[in-house]
Design a protein around this motif. Sequence first.
Motif, short mmCIF file in Angstrom:
data_model
loop_
_atom_site.label_atom_id
_atom_site.label_comp_id
_atom_site.label_asym_id
_atom_site.label_seq_id
_atom_site.Cartn_x
_atom_site.Cartn_y
_atom_site.Cartn_z
N ARG A 1 -5.02 -1.42 10.51
CA ARG A 1 -4.36 -0.22 11.04
C ARG A 1 -4.03 0.76 9.93
O ARG A 1 -4.18 1.98 10.10
CB ARG A 1 -3.08 -0.62 11.79
CG ARG A 1 -3.34 -1.26 13.15
CD ARG A 1 -2.06 -1.36 13.97
NE ARG A 1 -1.13 -2.31 13.36
CZ ARG A 1 -1.12 -3.62 13.64
NH1 ARG A 1 -2.00 -4.12 14.48
NH2 ARG A 1 -0.23 -4.41 13.07
N CYS A 2 -3.57 0.23 8.80
CA CYS A 2 -3.27 1.09 7.65
C CYS A 2 -4.54 1.79 7.16
O CYS A 2 -4.53 3.00 6.91
CB CYS A 2 -2.64 0.24 6.54
SG CYS A 2 -2.32 1.15 5.00
N VAL A 3 -5.63 1.05 7.04
CA VAL A 3 -6.89 1.62 6.56
C VAL A 3 -7.45 2.64 7.53
O VAL A 3 -8.02 3.66 7.12
CB VAL A 3 -7.92 0.49 6.29
CG1 VAL A 3 -9.33 1.04 6.11
CG2 VAL A 3 -7.50 -0.30 5.05
N ASP A 4 -7.27 2.41 8.82
CA ASP A 4 -7.70 3.41 9.81
C ASP A 4 -6.98 4.74 9.58
O ASP A 4 -7.57 5.82 9.67
CB ASP A 4 -7.41 2.92 11.23
CG ASP A 4 -8.45 1.91 11.72
OD1 ASP A 4 -9.54 1.84 11.11
OD2 ASP A 4 -8.17 1.20 12.70
N GLY A 5 -5.67 4.64 9.25
CA GLY A 5 -4.90 5.86 8.96
C GLY A 5 -5.38 6.54 7.69
O GLY A 5 -5.48 7.77 7.63
N ILE A 6 -5.68 5.74 6.67
CA ILE A 6 -6.19 6.30 5.40
C ILE A 6 -7.54 6.95 5.64
O ILE A 6 -7.84 8.01 5.06
CB ILE A 6 -6.30 5.19 4.33
CG1 ILE A 6 -4.90 4.67 3.97
CG2 ILE A 6 -7.01 5.72 3.09
CD1 ILE A 6 -4.92 3.45 3.07
N ALA A 7 -8.37 6.34 6.48
CA ALA A 7 -9.70 6.89 6.78
C ALA A 7 -9.59 8.28 7.42
O ALA A 7 -10.38 9.18 7.12
CB ALA A 7 -10.47 5.94 7.70
N VAL A 8 -8.60 8.46 8.29
CA VAL A 8 -8.37 9.78 8.90
C VAL A 8 -7.99 10.79 7.83
O VAL A 8 -8.50 11.91 7.80
CB VAL A 8 -7.27 9.68 9.98
CG1 VAL A 8 -6.89 11.09 10.47
CG2 VAL A 8 -7.72 8.82 11.15
N LEU A 9 -7.10 10.37 6.93
CA LEU A 9 -6.67 11.24 5.83
C LEU A 9 -7.85 11.64 4.95
O LEU A 9 -8.02 12.81 4.61
CB LEU A 9 -5.61 10.51 4.99
CG LEU A 9 -5.20 11.15 3.65
CD1 LEU A 9 -4.48 12.46 3.90
CD2 LEU A 9 -4.31 10.21 2.86
N LEU A 10 -8.69 10.67 4.61
CA LEU A 10 -9.83 10.95 3.74
C LEU A 10 -10.87 11.84 4.42
O LEU A 10 -11.47 12.71 3.79
CB LEU A 10 -10.47 9.64 3.28
CG LEU A 10 -9.64 8.79 2.31
CD1 LEU A 10 -10.36 7.49 1.99
CD2 LEU A 10 -9.35 9.56 1.03
N LYS A 11 -11.08 11.60 5.71
CA LYS A 11 -12.05 12.43 6.45
C LYS A 11 -11.63 13.88 6.45
O LYS A 11 -12.46 14.80 6.31
CB LYS A 11 -12.20 11.91 7.88
CG LYS A 11 -13.30 12.62 8.67
CD LYS A 11 -13.48 12.00 10.04
CE LYS A 11 -14.60 12.70 10.81
NZ LYS A 11 -14.80 12.10 12.15
#
Length: 273
Positions: free
Chosen positions: A236-246
């Motif tokens: 879940r944390c990485v999914d949030g980071i992925a949104v930030l990076l995108k």
Amino acid sequence: MKLLKKINNNFALALDSRGEQIIVEGKGIGFQKMPRELNDLSLITRTYYDTKEQDVSLINTVSEDILNVSADICQYAEMKIGDKLNPNLRFILADHLDFAIERMQKNLQIKMPIYYDIRLLYPKEMEIAEYAVWQIKRKLGIELPESELTGIALNIINSELVSETVGENKDELIEQIAAFIEKSFSMKIDRKAFSYSRFVSHMEYLLRRAKEGQQVSDENLQLYKTVKSEIPEINRCVDGIAVLLKEQGYPLNEEEKLYLMLHVNRLCDREGL
């Protein structure tokens, strides 16, 4: 030479004759009374210059056996490549080997699709990686899978090169990632710890991969599905980071998210979460 402070039984901080702070290694050197002058330099088996506070943290984190194997590998690398290697490679490589062994013990093996490219373009570095795997088997009794050769070789290659900036906002972006992790797990990351320094290095590598748009392999796609089900809170944390990076122009595929999950999970483990 003046011994300043014990790191552990066999490592200590010291000042050389020019007043430069170094890390010294020697059997039982940590038992010496400190601070004190050390006149018998034969007690010192290795000295390390240009070290950082994070290196002290690592010495107390990984086993001495891994540190010693890493030192042997670095000596072999210097013989093959010369003196242009990062002086902190011993600690960087020890951290990588520690994580590689941990992954193997958990049956988490990442297939590296650039294996043949590395073997073709960097034969000396791949030879050093093969020597490293052989030394680990010979001295530690641990047989790392062939897939780990690429990761070891990349550490050698990166130690030869001046770090390239991924973009002008790289440092700010990595700090945002760290802050997001802290918020997700209600934790405080020690920015001076070796674990954070290595996390930053891994994030720089991840951002380069994301920019280059490297392809996901089928083996890693299956592993990604397995890992995300085993550590859902990290996922879940990485999914949030992925949104930030995108949003910042760094879209992640599943393989990159797997890489990120493993290193976020390791950072949290090192921070005692």
